[in-house]
Design an enzyme around this catalytic site. Structure first.
Site, PDB file in Angstrom:
ATOM      1  N   HIS A 153       0.808  -1.229   0.000  1.00  0.00           N
ATOM      2  CA  HIS A 153       0.000   0.000   0.000  1.00  0.00           C
ATOM      3  C   HIS A 153       0.837   1.274   0.000  1.00  0.00           C
ATOM      4  O   HIS A 153       0.295   2.367  -0.128  1.00  0.00           O
ATOM      5  CB  HIS A 153      -0.954  -0.008   1.201  1.00  0.00           C
ATOM      6  CG  HIS A 153      -2.041  -1.019   1.047  1.00  0.00           C
ATOM      7  ND1 HIS A 153      -3.249  -0.744   0.465  1.00  0.00           N
ATOM      8  CD2 HIS A 153      -2.066  -2.344   1.333  1.00  0.00           C
ATOM      9  CE1 HIS A 153      -3.985  -1.830   0.425  1.00  0.00           C
ATOM     10  NE2 HIS A 153      -3.289  -2.826   0.950  1.00  0.00           N
ATOM     11  N   ASP A 361       3.565   9.331  -1.263  1.00  0.00           N
ATOM     12  CA  ASP A 361       2.386   8.594  -0.786  1.00  0.00           C
ATOM     13  C   ASP A 361       2.122   7.438  -1.731  1.00  0.00           C
ATOM     14  O   ASP A 361       2.196   7.624  -2.961  1.00  0.00           O
ATOM     15  CB  ASP A 361       1.174   9.546  -0.782  1.00  0.00           C
ATOM     16  CG  ASP A 361       0.232   9.310   0.372  1.00  0.00           C
ATOM     17  OD1 ASP A 361       0.171   8.167   0.845  1.00  0.00           O
ATOM     18  OD2 ASP A 361      -0.441  10.265   0.802  1.00  0.00           O
TER      19      ASP A 361
HETATM   20  C1  GDG Z   1      -2.010   3.933   3.219  1.00  0.00           C
HETATM   21  C2  GDG Z   1      -1.045   4.599   2.226  1.00  0.00           C
HETATM   22  C3  GDG Z   1      -2.835   4.503   0.478  1.00  0.00           C
HETATM   23  C4  GDG Z   1      -8.283  10.576   7.769  1.00  0.00           C
HETATM   24  N1  GDG Z   1      -8.675  11.316   8.819  1.00  0.00           N
HETATM   25  C5  GDG Z   1      -9.819  10.794   9.258  1.00  0.00           C
HETATM   26  C6  GDG Z   1     -10.139   9.694   8.454  1.00  0.00           C
HETATM   27  N2  GDG Z   1      -9.185   9.595   7.545  1.00  0.00           N
HETATM   28  C7  GDG Z   1      -9.216   8.606   6.457  1.00  0.00           C
HETATM   29  C8  GDG Z   1      -9.329   9.290   5.122  1.00  0.00           C
HETATM   30  C9  GDG Z   1      -8.806   8.205   4.192  1.00  0.00           C
HETATM   31  C10 GDG Z   1      -7.796   7.484   5.083  1.00  0.00           C
HETATM   32  O1  GDG Z   1      -8.036   7.866   6.421  1.00  0.00           O
HETATM   33  C11 GDG Z   1      -6.375   7.895   4.762  1.00  0.00           C
HETATM   34  O2  GDG Z   1      -6.008   7.275   3.600  1.00  0.00           O
HETATM   35  P1  GDG Z   1      -4.708   7.703   2.792  1.00  0.00           P
HETATM   36  O3  GDG Z   1      -4.727   6.982   1.523  1.00  0.00           O
HETATM   37  O4  GDG Z   1      -4.693   9.168   2.648  1.00  0.00           O
HETATM   38  O5  GDG Z   1      -3.458   7.370   3.720  1.00  0.00           O
HETATM   39  P2  GDG Z   1      -2.819   6.234   4.701  1.00  0.00           P
HETATM   40  O6  GDG Z   1      -3.546   6.099   5.962  1.00  0.00           O
HETATM   41  O7  GDG Z   1      -1.398   6.662   4.833  1.00  0.00           O
HETATM   42  O8  GDG Z   1      -2.918   4.839   3.895  1.00  0.00           O
HETATM   43  C12 GDG Z   1      -1.820   5.406   1.202  1.00  0.00           C
HETATM   44  C13 GDG Z   1      -3.684   3.728   1.484  1.00  0.00           C
HETATM   45  O9  GDG Z   1      -2.857   3.036   2.443  1.00  0.00           O
HETATM   46  C14 GDG Z   1      -4.571   2.685   0.794  1.00  0.00           C
HETATM   47  O10 GDG Z   1      -3.823   1.820   0.016  1.00  0.00           O
HETATM   48  O11 GDG Z   1      -3.677   5.302  -0.300  1.00  0.00           O
HETATM   49  O12 GDG Z   1      -0.928   5.967   0.240  1.00  0.00           O
HETATM   50  O13 GDG Z   1      -0.114   5.443   2.923  1.00  0.00           O
HETATM   51  O14 GDG Z   1      -9.814   7.288   3.844  1.00  0.00           O
HETATM   52  O15 GDG Z   1     -10.663   9.650   4.904  1.00  0.00           O
HETATM   53  N3  GDG Z   1     -11.234   8.933   8.592  1.00  0.00           N
HETATM   54  C15 GDG Z   1     -12.079   9.282   9.605  1.00  0.00           C
HETATM   55  N4  GDG Z   1     -11.826  10.349  10.432  1.00  0.00           N
HETATM   56  C16 GDG Z   1     -10.721  11.128  10.293  1.00  0.00           C
HETATM   57  O16 GDG Z   1     -10.523  12.103  11.041  1.00  0.00           O
HETATM   58  N5  GDG Z   1     -13.183   8.549   9.785  1.00  0.00           N
END
Ligand code: GDG
Length: 462
Positions: A153, A361
């Site tokens: 990921h 990312d």
């Molecule tokens: C890894 C990889 C890849 C954030 N704040 C809150 C909240 N979130 C949710 C967002 C989004 C998720 O968390 C974050 O997803 P990302 O993709 O931005 O980042 P990572 O956590 O680093 O995830 C990344 C992912 O895996 C999937 O393969 O895209 O590159 O690093 O969904 O909405 N959710 C809630 N409250 C918050 O305050 N409920």
């Protein structure tokens, strides 16, 4: 049909506030049947390998507790102090400790010992992410001949960086015991090939089949998506609308720019604040017309580099607010709190600009959620880092280099002044992409590749 055994560090089955990944894996498990296996998040005095089974909304989860030393060395240590920074190109933050490497290997063996009895001959196994690189090889050592897939990921780092990891060659060799290895982008896939071919003597054919010694591994680039249609509906639902109205009222006519990120140094939050400040300085006539809301729930607080980035950001946000605020205006609303997904959807919808500027990312799902939440008649503009995996697909966003405060400031100005027709045209193209390659597409893309993969390796003689 084969059952699916999903293995990840943590499991997230059933209802509640789930992210896209959990939704996709739950849907796959519902369709194919099977088990989701992982660490319970609980600590035990002495590891027993005892499995807790639970059945929630048609999904069976199987979890184990780990010892404190495992959590220190495997999770907080090797996974989050060594691999995470290295794989996000931050060798300056990566800690190379033999104890961490040993604990990581031990925890992977514990995962393998515990999950092994649950795997039946026709099952397919799907391992998730950087916590579990050696797991496929450990399962093979225990006689598992099933098809095994692995999905990463996060980014795969360039060879020149990866060679700094003392265990790199062993780690990559163990990963090659899987039949399919998936990445979000072609760039990460190519970096992996570069290491496997240049350092380990592999060759890659035109079909993405990597051959090294007697191993044949299929490499695929499958970008993860979100539940785009459902997210768009959620953004128009009651809870999101309540947030939308509340936030809009609080703006008293100003324009909202939003960032939502786990508080992590890879997300480029300091650079984002500085780019925004640059915009304020260069555009004195517009500066009091905008507000940046940054939602950044703390994560991995046990790791020092996360405590440091938290302190740094508090300092930068405080300084910018102190330097630029007026009696009736504060430039940055910085919130270290987590909110329900419906609330996030409402905030996205209320924002004219989505500022998604990680330094590196794997994909970045916030960029996709922001787009899905927009009003089709009057959509906002996504400003996206070139260094997010999402930039490979989302070319209609305003793509920027997040290290350049000037580029960020220019993009903010351009987004604020962008005519409605151009906003609609860009948004339509982005949204069509999200609908075509949603999270179920991603899951199918990977499981189809796994089903078609060359026959699994024979059991190595032990
Ligand atoms: C890894 C990889 C890849 C954030 N704040 C809150 C909240 N979130 C949710 C967002 C989004 C998720 O968390 C974050 O997803 P990302 O993709 O931005 O980042 P990572 O956590 O680093 O995830 C990344 C992912 O895996 C999937 O393969 O895209 O590159 O690093 O969904 O909405 N959710 C809630 N409250 C918050 O305050 N409920």
């Amino acid at each position: 049909m084969s059952r699916l055994i999903v293995i990840s560090n943590r499991v997230s089955a059933g209802g509640g506030a789930q992210g896209g990944l959990a939704v996709a894996l739950n849907a796959a498990l519902k369709e194919m049947g099977g088990i989701w296996f992982g660490w319970s998040g609980e600590v035990t005095e002495e590891f027993t390998g005892q499995i807790q089974f639970e059945r929630r909304e048609g999904i069976t989860t199987a979890t184990i507790d780990l010892e404190e030393q495992d959590i220190d060395e495997y999770y907080n240590g090797y996974a989050n102090r060594t691999l995470w920074p290295l794989f996000h190109y931050r060798i300056d933050l990566a800690e190379y400790e033999r104890d961490y490497a040993g604990g990581y290997q031990r925890a992977n063996e514990r995962f393998a010992d515990s999950v092994r009895p649950l795997i039946e001959p026709d099952d397919v196994v799907w391992i998730q992410d950087y916590h579990l690189f050696p797991l496929g090889a450990e399962l093979r050592k225990r006689g598992v001949r099933n098809r095994i897939g692995f999905f990463l990921h996060i980014p795969w780092p360039p060879r020149r960086l990866l060679v700094t990891l003392p265990e790199a060659s062993k780690l990559v060799s163990s990963l090659l015991e899987c039949d399919v290895i998936g990445f979000h982008t072609h760039e990460w896939l190519q970096s992996f090939c570069e290491y496997a071919c240049d350092e380990l003597g592999g060759t890659l054919d035109d079909d993405g089949i990597l051959r090294i010694g007697d191993r044949t591994v299929k490499l695929v680039a499958c970008p993860i998506g979100i539940e785009a249609k459902e997210f768009a509906e959620m953004a128009r639902g009651d809870a999101a609308t309540e947030t939308f109205e509340r936030v809009t009222r609080s703006l008293v006519g100003r324009t909202l720019i939003v960032g939502v990120d786990r508080l992590d140094y890879s997300k480029g939050l300091e650079e984002r604040f500085l780019g925004y400040e640059r915009f304020l300085i260069e555009n004195p006539e517009e500066r009091m017309e905008v507000v940046l809301m940054q939602i950044a729930p703390p994560s991995r607080g046990a790791v020092d580099s996360y405590q440091r980035i938290r302190n740094t950001l508090e300092g930068v946000a405080g300084r910018i607010n102190g330097a630029h605020a007026a009696l009736d205006w504060v430039p940055i609303r910085y919130v270290n709190q987590s909110y329900p997904r419906e609330v996030l959807a409402g905030v996205y919808r209320a924002s004219r600009i989505g500022l998604v500027t990680p330094l590196r990312d794997g994909m970045n799902l916030v960029a996709k959620e922001y787009v899905a939440a927009q009003d089709p008649e009057d959509p906002g503009v996504l400003i996206l880092s070139r260094f997010a995996g999402a930039a490979e697909q989302m070319t209609e966003a305003l793509l920027i280099n997040p290290h350049s405060a000037e580029e960020m400031a220019d993009a903010i100005g351009r987004a604020l002044r962008m005519p409605r027709e151009e906003r609609i045209r860009r948004w339509r193209a982005l949204m069509d992409g999200l609908l075509a390659q949603d999270v179920l597409w991603w899951r199918r893309c990977f499981t189809d590749a796994l089903a078609k993969a060359p026959a699994p390796a024979p059991t190595p003689a032990s």
